[in-house]
Design a protein around this motif. Sequence first.
Motif, PDB file in Angstrom:
ATOM      1  N   PRO A  36       0.742  -1.307   0.081  1.00 40.97           N
ATOM      2  CA  PRO A  36       0.078  -0.028  -0.120  1.00 40.97           C
ATOM      3  C   PRO A  36       0.893   1.403   0.039  1.00 40.97           C
ATOM      4  O   PRO A  36       1.970   1.415   0.547  1.00 40.97           O
ATOM      5  N   LYS A  37       0.260   2.480  -0.655  1.00 40.53           N
ATOM      6  CA  LYS A  37       1.158   3.587  -0.601  1.00 40.53           C
ATOM      7  C   LYS A  37       1.191   4.239   0.633  1.00 40.53           C
ATOM      8  O   LYS A  37       0.430   4.127   1.458  1.00 40.53           O
ATOM      9  N   GLY A  38       2.643   4.506   0.717  1.00 35.65           N
ATOM     10  CA  GLY A  38       3.028   5.293   2.330  1.00 35.65           C
ATOM     11  C   GLY A  38       3.604   3.919   3.104  1.00 35.65           C
ATOM     12  O   GLY A  38       3.989   4.221   4.166  1.00 35.65           O
ATOM     13  N   TRP A  39       3.591   2.811   2.792  1.00 34.23           N
ATOM     14  CA  TRP A  39       4.089   1.644   3.619  1.00 34.23           C
ATOM     15  C   TRP A  39       5.789   2.047   3.918  1.00 34.23           C
ATOM     16  O   TRP A  39       6.236   2.513   2.745  1.00 34.23           O
ATOM     17  N   PRO A  40       6.247   1.617   4.933  1.00 33.70           N
ATOM     18  CA  PRO A  40       7.796   1.752   5.021  1.00 33.70           C
ATOM     19  C   PRO A  40       8.446   0.961   3.897  1.00 33.70           C
ATOM     20  O   PRO A  40       8.279  -0.385   3.983  1.00 33.70           O
ATOM     21  N   GLN A  41       9.406   1.479   2.919  1.00 33.88           N
ATOM     22  CA  GLN A  41      10.118   0.856   2.107  1.00 33.88           C
ATOM     23  C   GLN A  41      11.556   1.469   2.026  1.00 33.88           C
ATOM     24  O   GLN A  41      11.793   2.610   1.979  1.00 33.88           O
ATOM     25  N   THR A  42      12.362   0.626   1.574  1.00 29.23           N
ATOM     26  CA  THR A  42      13.714   1.020   1.284  1.00 29.23           C
ATOM     27  C   THR A  42      14.338   0.200   0.323  1.00 29.23           C
ATOM     28  O   THR A  42      13.679  -0.621  -0.212  1.00 29.23           O
ATOM     29  N   GLU A  43      15.408   0.662  -0.415  1.00 26.80           N
ATOM     30  CA  GLU A  43      16.056  -0.252  -1.246  1.00 26.80           C
ATOM     31  C   GLU A  43      16.644  -1.464  -0.700  1.00 26.80           C
ATOM     32  O   GLU A  43      16.750  -1.608   0.583  1.00 26.80           O
ATOM     33  N   PRO A  44      16.452  -2.802  -1.514  1.00 24.04           N
ATOM     34  CA  PRO A  44      16.808  -3.837  -0.907  1.00 24.04           C
ATOM     35  C   PRO A  44      18.296  -3.758  -0.637  1.00 24.04           C
ATOM     36  O   PRO A  44      19.154  -3.058  -1.285  1.00 24.04           O
ATOM     37  N   TYR A  45      18.776  -4.637   0.048  1.00 30.01           N
ATOM     38  CA  TYR A  45      20.291  -4.959   0.337  1.00 30.01           C
ATOM     39  C   TYR A  45      20.934  -3.912   1.319  1.00 30.01           C
ATOM     40  O   TYR A  45      22.318  -3.764   1.312  1.00 30.01           O
ATOM     41  N   VAL A  46      20.257  -2.609   1.591  1.00 25.43           N
ATOM     42  CA  VAL A  46      20.962  -1.727   2.170  1.00 25.43           C
ATOM     43  C   VAL A  46      20.419  -1.566   3.682  1.00 25.43           C
ATOM     44  O   VAL A  46      21.302  -0.779   4.704  1.00 25.43           O
TER      45      VAL A  46
END
Length: 227
Positions: free
Chosen positions: A207-217
């Motif tokens: 869902p929009k606004g869910w916490p996300q980062t680039e993978p492997y970082v």
Amino acid sequence: MPNRKQSSPEIVSNEEWEVALNQLLIKEKEVTRARDALNAERRKLPMVKVKSDYEFQGENGNVSFLELFGGRRQLIVYHFMYAPHWKAGCDGCSWVADAMTHPAHLHARDTSLVMVSRAPIDKLTQYKERMGWTIPWFSSFESEFNYDFGVTTAAGEKHGASVFLRDGNDIYRTYFTGSRGVEYLGSLWTYLDLTPFGRQEKWEKSPKGWPQTEPYVWNRRHDEYDL
């Protein structure tokens, strides 16, 4: 908790939630059956004989490839990325090692599990002690093992898992998986897959606004998080 102004799953009654859950469980069962079929196909794969003799360095001295089996018929080798010049083992491989099962359960099915890396045995032993692992770990530093099995190339180190079958003193390679195929060896990823936020990486559909980062970082060795 996500901001309620941001997109999030709908809030419903317990009855509505159970209906939605049961619909999802039907799809999960389909995936389970598909994986069962895939596992059956894997068991029918042809195998290739290992023709070279390899010697590894363990905590108690040199051992042969045959000795890695510990007298059992089957052997799973996790190719742990740890080059000789690295100061520490791969953080992603460390995740996999953190989640490895107690070996007694595998031994009950005539199967051994070991890790193999190119770093010298003294480095492996020190890192193993730091991480608190008990899985047997061997160095292939003085052999061509990593090169022959495609986990050390001109481009560098690769991770993966190889499966071997022993027939007397003859050894056969039956399976290999790398990249995301090793996620099923490390249940930390599959635990996260059960949660609303998932792995919190940008490639996931969330869902929009869910916490996300680039993978492997974001992932660390278990003693390196600032929690």
